[in-house]
Design an enzyme around this catalytic site. Structure first.
Site, PDB file in Angstrom:
ATOM      1  N   ASP A 127     -18.649 -41.461  -2.688  1.00 26.65           N
ATOM      2  CA  ASP A 127     -18.630 -40.435  -3.717  1.00 26.65           C
ATOM      3  C   ASP A 127     -18.551 -39.080  -2.994  1.00 26.65           C
ATOM      4  OD1 ASP A 127     -19.423 -39.071  -6.225  1.00 26.65           O
ATOM      5  OD2 ASP A 127     -21.349 -38.810  -5.223  1.00 26.65           O
ATOM      6  N   ASP A 129     -19.521 -35.261  -4.376  1.00 23.91           N
ATOM      7  CA  ASP A 129     -20.607 -34.276  -4.579  1.00 23.91           C
ATOM      8  C   ASP A 129     -21.976 -34.924  -4.465  1.00 23.91           C
ATOM      9  OD1 ASP A 129     -19.446 -31.530  -5.562  1.00 23.91           O
ATOM     10  OD2 ASP A 129     -18.217 -33.090  -6.474  1.00 23.91           O
ATOM     11  N   ASP A 321     -24.517 -40.772  -5.334  1.00 31.77           N
ATOM     12  CA  ASP A 321     -25.813 -40.170  -5.698  1.00 31.77           C
ATOM     13  C   ASP A 321     -26.034 -40.048  -7.199  1.00 31.77           C
ATOM     14  OD1 ASP A 321     -23.813 -38.149  -6.048  1.00 31.77           O
ATOM     15  OD2 ASP A 321     -25.454 -36.704  -6.237  1.00 31.77           O
TER      16      ASP A 321
HETATM   17  O1  LIG Z   1     -18.418 -37.998  -8.606  1.00 29.86           O
HETATM   18  P1  LIG Z   1     -18.744 -36.763  -7.825  1.00 29.86           P
HETATM   19  O2  LIG Z   1     -17.820 -36.526  -6.682  1.00 29.86           O
HETATM   20  O3  LIG Z   1     -20.197 -36.748  -7.387  1.00 29.86           O
HETATM   21  O4  LIG Z   1     -18.557 -35.569  -8.854  1.00 29.86           O
HETATM   22  C1  LIG Z   1     -19.465 -35.384  -9.935  1.00 29.86           C
HETATM   23  C2  LIG Z   1     -19.442 -33.941 -10.379  1.00 29.86           C
HETATM   24  O5  LIG Z   1     -19.679 -33.177  -9.194  1.00 29.86           O
HETATM   25  C3  LIG Z   1     -19.565 -31.763  -9.284  1.00 29.86           C
HETATM   26  O6  LIG Z   1     -20.705 -31.246  -9.941  1.00 29.86           O
HETATM   27  C4  LIG Z   1     -21.909 -31.458  -9.216  1.00 29.86           C
HETATM   28  O7  LIG Z   1     -21.844 -30.770  -7.948  1.00 29.86           O
HETATM   29  C5  LIG Z   1     -21.723 -29.323  -8.048  1.00 29.86           C
HETATM   30  C6  LIG Z   1     -21.544 -28.776  -6.643  1.00 29.86           C
HETATM   31  O8  LIG Z   1     -22.591 -29.136  -5.797  1.00 29.86           O
HETATM   32  C7  LIG Z   1     -22.962 -28.772  -8.754  1.00 29.86           C
HETATM   33  O9  LIG Z   1     -22.855 -27.347  -8.880  1.00 29.86           O
HETATM   34  C8  LIG Z   1     -23.073 -29.416 -10.148  1.00 29.86           C
HETATM   35  O10 LIG Z   1     -24.264 -28.995 -10.780  1.00 29.86           O
HETATM   36  C9  LIG Z   1     -23.093 -30.945 -10.030  1.00 29.86           C
HETATM   37  O11 LIG Z   1     -23.063 -31.547 -11.306  1.00 29.86           O
HETATM   38  C10 LIG Z   1     -18.289 -31.344  -9.959  1.00 29.86           C
HETATM   39  O12 LIG Z   1     -18.276 -29.950 -10.125  1.00 29.86           O
HETATM   40  C11 LIG Z   1     -18.088 -32.075 -11.270  1.00 29.86           C
HETATM   41  O13 LIG Z   1     -16.833 -31.708 -11.818  1.00 29.86           O
HETATM   42  C12 LIG Z   1     -18.076 -33.565 -10.967  1.00 29.86           C
HETATM   43  O14 LIG Z   1     -17.839 -34.305 -12.140  1.00 29.86           O
END
Ligand SMILES: O=P(O)(O)OC[C@H]1O[C@H](O[C@H]2O[C@H](CO)[C@@H](O)[C@H](O)[C@H]2O)[C@H](O)[C@@H](O)[C@@H]1O
Length: 377
Positions: A127, A129, A321
């Site tokens: 994954d 983020d 995560d």
């Molecule tokens: O599947 P992932 O790669 O984990 O993506 C899931 C979402 O991640 C991002 O948002 C998350 O991370 C951001 C940066 O650290 C944070 O600001 C936010 O609060 C988190 O939810 C991304 O911006 C989303 O579009 C993804 O869906």
């Protein structure tokens, strides 16, 4: 920076985060050799995993007041809950230690993992983020470190490696910046397919070879994105992100007093688009098509495309995560196919086998896989 995991509670009292269908003890037929602990120990504590119940035509979460509960439980400012018990930050270490009996560290379990990979080919799924990059306030600034990039590049030389993200495929590919990987964006709804050469069984990524099961939703998602940008524009800190086949509405930087307004706008939108549904991420509401497609399906699809779907000689490992990663953990666990590794600094119910605390431990784990591969090719 969050003190604990942002979406720490899959079993809160809120109906939003729990499965409305009573879950009986799962009937899973594990090979003990794959388990890092005894199966009776794991399942003796009652219902094992609570994931949002999906039924086409229904919203995952019905009322915006309940959404608000879910949004609050996703906040690191709130007390930590695990297995119905509440923990103050002082108890956190003890709670984490106890929790790790059920979800051992993938670092200390590396021998067990590589021993089970003997005679098999590891396929690595990551994954983005919160796994490869730390969680930051601005989603546009979620950069991975150069050290992490080098680790991912090295591991991809040893094993087929794919990134599966909620972000759009183009965006996550830009963040990672490595062309030797496979990429699935929009929670697996946008996959750049590897193509196998029948002659020598090598694989290559062909730009023209996309698998996009939600392509018909593209105009709808664009409409929803435009509409939510407009409606939330006066909510300070709200950010709407177009992830191609899904839309993320971030409330991380919104004052808690305005969370209800965010939830209301999202709920109004979903009422107008019954073919879309909601899922919760880390301080983000995600709108996506009502489609039986998730990160678990994406892993299955990629394994097939890579010619790695045979359980006997392949060991898939998925590191993630977030709640959306649970679909992949579940897919691996249910079929006794491989290992899910949950990245979290706080106890969480999960279908993963192992745990890692944060992206720096993820990097350590990836490096250990490379070292072991070099020692035992
Ligand atoms: O599947 P992932 O790669 O984990 O993506 C899931 C979402 O991640 C991002 O948002 C998350 O991370 C951001 C940066 O650290 C944070 O600001 C936010 O609060 C988190 O939810 C991304 O911006 C989303 O579009 C993804 O869906």
């Amino acid at each position: 920076m969050p003190m604990f995991g942002d979406s720490m509670d899959l079993k809160s009292n809120s109906p939003i985060l729990t499965d409305p269908i009573p879950i009986s003890k799962p009937k899973l037929d594990f090979h003990d050799s794959l388990l890092p602990y005894s199966s009776s120990e794991v399942f003796s504590q009652g219902p094992f995993l609570t994931i949002p119940w999906r039924k086409p035509g229904l919203l995952d979460d019905v009322l915006s007041t309940s959404w608000l509960d879910a949004m609050k439980s996703s906040s690191p400012r709130n007390i930590m809950k695990y297995n119905g018990n509440e923990f103050s930050p002082n108890d956190a270490d003890v709670a984490y230690h106890n929790w790790m009996l059920k979800y051992p560290s993938a670092l200390t379990s590396i021998e067990h993992i590589v021993n089970n990979a003997k005679g098999k080919r590891i396929a690595l799924f990551l994954d983005y983020d919160g796994t490869l990059s730390p969680i930051v306030d601005n989603p546009d600034h979620a950069f991975m470190s150069n050290a992490m990039r080098a680790a991912v590049r090295n591991v991809a030389k040893c094993f087929p490696t794919a990134i599966i993200s909620g972000r759009s495929r183009e965006k996550v590919r830009k963040f990672v910046g490595l062309k030797e990987l496979y990429y699935a964006g929009s929670h697996g709804m946008d996959i750049m397919c590897p193509v196998q050469s029948p002659a020598d069984h090598t694989t290559e990524v062909n730009e023209g070879n996309l698998y996009q099961p939600a392509s018909e939703f593209l105009p709808m998602i664009n409409e929803v994105f435009t509409s939510l940008v407009e409606t939330t524009k006066n909510i300070e800190g709200a950010k709407v992100e177009n992830n191609k086949f899904c839309v993320s509405v971030h409330y991380r930087n919104v004052d808690e007093k305005s969370w209800k307004a965010v939830a209301d706008y999202v709920q109004d939108t979903l009422k107008r688009y019954p073919r879309l549904r909601l899922t919760h991420g880390r301080m983000v509401l995600e709108i996506r098509p009502v489609l039986k497609w998730d990160k678990g399906k994406a892993v299955e699809f990629l394994l097939e495309s890579l010619g790695l779907s045979s359980c006997d000689d392949v060991l898939p490992i998925y590191v993630g995560d977030d709640r959306t990663d649970e679909d992949a953990f579940k897919f691996l666990r249910e079929g006794n196919r491989g290992y899910g590794i949950l990245v979290t600094p706080a106890p969480k119910e999960s279908s993963a086998y192992y745990s890692l605390r944060d992206p720096s431990e993820v990097m350590e784990f990836i490096n250990l896989l490379v070292i072991h591969k070099k020692l035992v090719p």
